[in-house]
Each structure stands twice: as structure tokens, then as C-alpha cells.
Design a protein around this motif. Structure first.
Motif, PDB file in Angstrom:
ATOM      1  N   ASP A  16       0.816  -1.213   0.000  1.00 43.79           N
ATOM      2  CA  ASP A  16       0.000   0.000   0.000  1.00 43.79           C
ATOM      3  C   ASP A  16       0.856   1.272   0.000  1.00 43.79           C
ATOM      4  OD1 ASP A  16      -2.296  -1.580   0.082  1.00 43.79           O
ATOM      5  OD2 ASP A  16      -2.256  -1.654   2.274  1.00 43.79           O
ATOM      6  N   GLY A  17       1.978   1.247  -0.718  1.00 42.59           N
ATOM      7  CA  GLY A  17       2.820   2.433  -0.847  1.00 42.59           C
ATOM      8  C   GLY A  17       3.841   2.630   0.256  1.00 42.59           C
ATOM      9  N   THR A  41       4.627 -11.011  10.696  1.00 46.94           N
ATOM     10  CA  THR A  41       4.653  -9.822  11.531  1.00 46.94           C
ATOM     11  C   THR A  41       5.592  -8.850  10.845  1.00 46.94           C
ATOM     12  OG1 THR A  41       4.344 -11.191  13.493  1.00 46.94           O
ATOM     13  CG2 THR A  41       5.122  -8.938  13.849  1.00 46.94           C
ATOM     14  N   VAL A  42       5.092  -7.654  10.542  1.00 47.03           N
ATOM     15  CA  VAL A  42       5.885  -6.665   9.802  1.00 47.03           C
ATOM     16  C   VAL A  42       5.902  -5.343  10.556  1.00 47.03           C
ATOM     17  CG1 VAL A  42       5.433  -7.723   7.547  1.00 47.03           C
ATOM     18  CG2 VAL A  42       3.885  -5.973   8.404  1.00 47.03           C
ATOM     19  N   ARG A  43       6.990  -4.575  10.337  1.00 44.64           N
ATOM     20  CA  ARG A  43       7.130  -3.257  10.963  1.00 44.64           C
ATOM     21  C   ARG A  43       7.191  -2.198   9.866  1.00 44.64           C
ATOM     22  NH1 ARG A  43      11.824  -0.887  11.925  1.00 44.64           N
ATOM     23  NH2 ARG A  43      12.897  -2.867  12.023  1.00 44.64           N
ATOM     24  N   ASN A  44       6.315  -1.196   9.965  1.00 43.74           N
ATOM     25  CA  ASN A  44       6.300  -0.090   9.019  1.00 43.74           C
ATOM     26  C   ASN A  44       7.575   0.724   9.219  1.00 43.74           C
ATOM     27  OD1 ASN A  44       5.830   2.586   7.899  1.00 43.74           O
ATOM     28  ND2 ASN A  44       3.696   1.974   7.691  1.00 43.74           N
ATOM     29  N   LEU A  45       8.357   0.926   8.169  1.00 43.03           N
ATOM     30  CA  LEU A  45       9.635   1.634   8.289  1.00 43.03           C
ATOM     31  C   LEU A  45       9.465   3.144   8.404  1.00 43.03           C
ATOM     32  CD1 LEU A  45      11.908  -0.388   5.843  1.00 43.03           C
ATOM     33  CD2 LEU A  45      11.616  -0.638   8.305  1.00 43.03           C
ATOM     34  N   ARG A  46       8.276   3.667   8.108  1.00 43.72           N
ATOM     35  CA  ARG A  46       8.044   5.101   8.238  1.00 43.72           C
ATOM     36  C   ARG A  46       7.523   5.456   9.633  1.00 43.72           C
ATOM     37  NH1 ARG A  46       3.562   7.806   7.589  1.00 43.72           N
ATOM     38  NH2 ARG A  46       2.529   6.088   6.551  1.00 43.72           N
ATOM     39  N   GLU A  62       5.550  -7.362  -3.587  1.00 44.89           N
ATOM     40  CA  GLU A  62       6.678  -6.617  -4.136  1.00 44.89           C
ATOM     41  C   GLU A  62       7.779  -6.496  -3.088  1.00 44.89           C
ATOM     42  OE1 GLU A  62       7.741  -2.238  -6.029  1.00 44.89           O
ATOM     43  OE2 GLU A  62       5.681  -2.688  -5.435  1.00 44.89           O
ATOM     44  N   ASP A  63       8.915  -7.148  -3.359  1.00 44.39           N
ATOM     45  CA  ASP A  63      10.056  -7.008  -2.458  1.00 44.39           C
ATOM     46  C   ASP A  63      10.904  -5.823  -2.924  1.00 44.39           C
ATOM     47  OD1 ASP A  63      10.893  -8.379  -4.742  1.00 44.39           O
ATOM     48  OD2 ASP A  63      12.550  -9.331  -3.694  1.00 44.39           O
TER      49      ASP A  63
END
Length: 188
Positions: A16-17, A41-46, A62-63
Motif C-alpha cells: 500500500d505504498g 509480523t511486519v514493521r512499518n519503516l516510516r 513486491e520485495d
């Protein structure tokens, strides 16, 4: 592009961008009546927020390839963290929220490895465990207290729970992800 069943810990995905780093992943293969799924489990880098996601095994994701470079940590203010390239002296700013969990482990002027996306740092590459010196802690409980813990303040100001035998001046190993005690390395 990669298929969800091939997602591995540490990879960065664009969803999602936004960019997300995979913290953990579990692949559930399907049975005769149930389809398989991938839980990650993922962490948003922003923003630094952690989310649990689930995809069917054949979902295309998309990697994002990142470049790893050494930068110098200058300082952190209430809004952002400032890093500098040691050779070009170019300064980069990263939102503080994205690196908040790393800040107790950073010292001004120290070198850190950062992951760059399109020439901008998006994440730091710190070791999973960091040695820190115990600045102060209580005396502990006498007698049979092998399994009880006490608070200890570390050189960086963090407070962690440690076993009773830990004394001020001891160097302990701390897990960066959880901020918890792992083991005593040596005694001063």
C-alpha cells in the motif's frame, strides 16, 4: 516480485505504498480441505508500527532491494533523527517514530549501519544483542532467590530486569528487539 510462500525474515516489502520489514513469518501449508496461508509480523519503516498480516500462499508481493551503508549518528530531536555519511558529510533525517526503539542503543558520534532506499535511510541495521554496563541496581535478596529478578539501570538510562547476582559495573547482554536481559558477559 515474489510469492508469499517465499517471504523470509528481514526482507522489505512494499505494501500500500509503504515499506515494511518482515520481523517474523510462519508458513502454514494447506491440507486436503483447507488452503495454506502465510502469516507475517511486519514493521512499518516510516511509522515504526508493528502489524500482523496474512496472505494466501500464492499471493504476489513486491520485495524492495535496499543498500546497506555505514553512517554516523549525530543526534535525535523530538521530531527526527539526524545521520551523516562519514565521507561525503551529507546529512540525512529520519522520522523519530521510525527509529524510536533503537535510540537507547545509540550514542552521539557512533557509527551505525543503515538501509537506504532511493538514497534515503529507512531503517538501521543494529546487532540483535548489545553489551551494556550496569550503572546501578539494588542489593538483591539474600538466601534462595535464584529465580527472582531486580531492576537495573544501564549506562544508556534503560531500566531492565536482571537476576539477583548482577552488580553495578557488570557488563550484560541486552536484546535490542525486546530490551530484555540475556546474560552477564563479565564482571568489572
Amino acid at each position: 516480485m515474489l510469492v508469499a510462500r517465499d517471504v523470509r525474515e528481514g526482507q522489505v516489502l512494499r505494501l500500500d505504498g509503504d515499506l515494511y520489514r518482515v520481523i517474523s513469518v510462519t508458513v502454514h501449508t494447506g491440507t486436503a480441505q483447507l488452503t495454506g496461508a502465510v502469516r507475517a509480523t511486519v514493521r512499518n519503516l516510516r511509522t515504526g508500527t508493528v502489524t500482523e498480516l496474512r496472505w494466501p500462499l500464492d499471493t504476489r508481493l513486491e520485495d524492495v532491494p535496499l543498500e546497506r551503508v555505514e553512517l554516523q549518528f549525530l543526534y535525535a530531536d523530538p521530531e527526527e533523527v539526524v545521520l551523516m555519511h562519514p565521507e561525503t558529510f551529507e546529512q540525512f533525517t529520519v522520522p523519530r517514530a521510525a527509529l524510536e526503539r533503537y535510540l537507547p542503543f545509540l550514542k552521539e558520534g557512533s557509527s551505525v549501519y543503515a538501509w537506504l532506499y532511493e538514497g534515503r535511510p529507512v531503517d538501521l541495521d543494529l546487532p540483535k544483542q548489545v553489551p551494556l554496563v550496569v550503572a546501578s541496581c539494588g542489593a538483591g535478596i539474600r538466601g534462595r532467590a535464584e529465580h527472582t529478578m531486580k531492576e537495573a539501570v544501564l549506562e544508556n538510562g534503560m531500566t531492565v530486569m536482571v537476576p539477583q547476582f548482577i552488580q553495578p559495573g557488570d557488563t550484560i547482554l541486552v536484546d535490542v528487539e525486546t530490551g530484555s536481559y540475556i546474560e552477564r558477559l563479565w564482571r568489572k
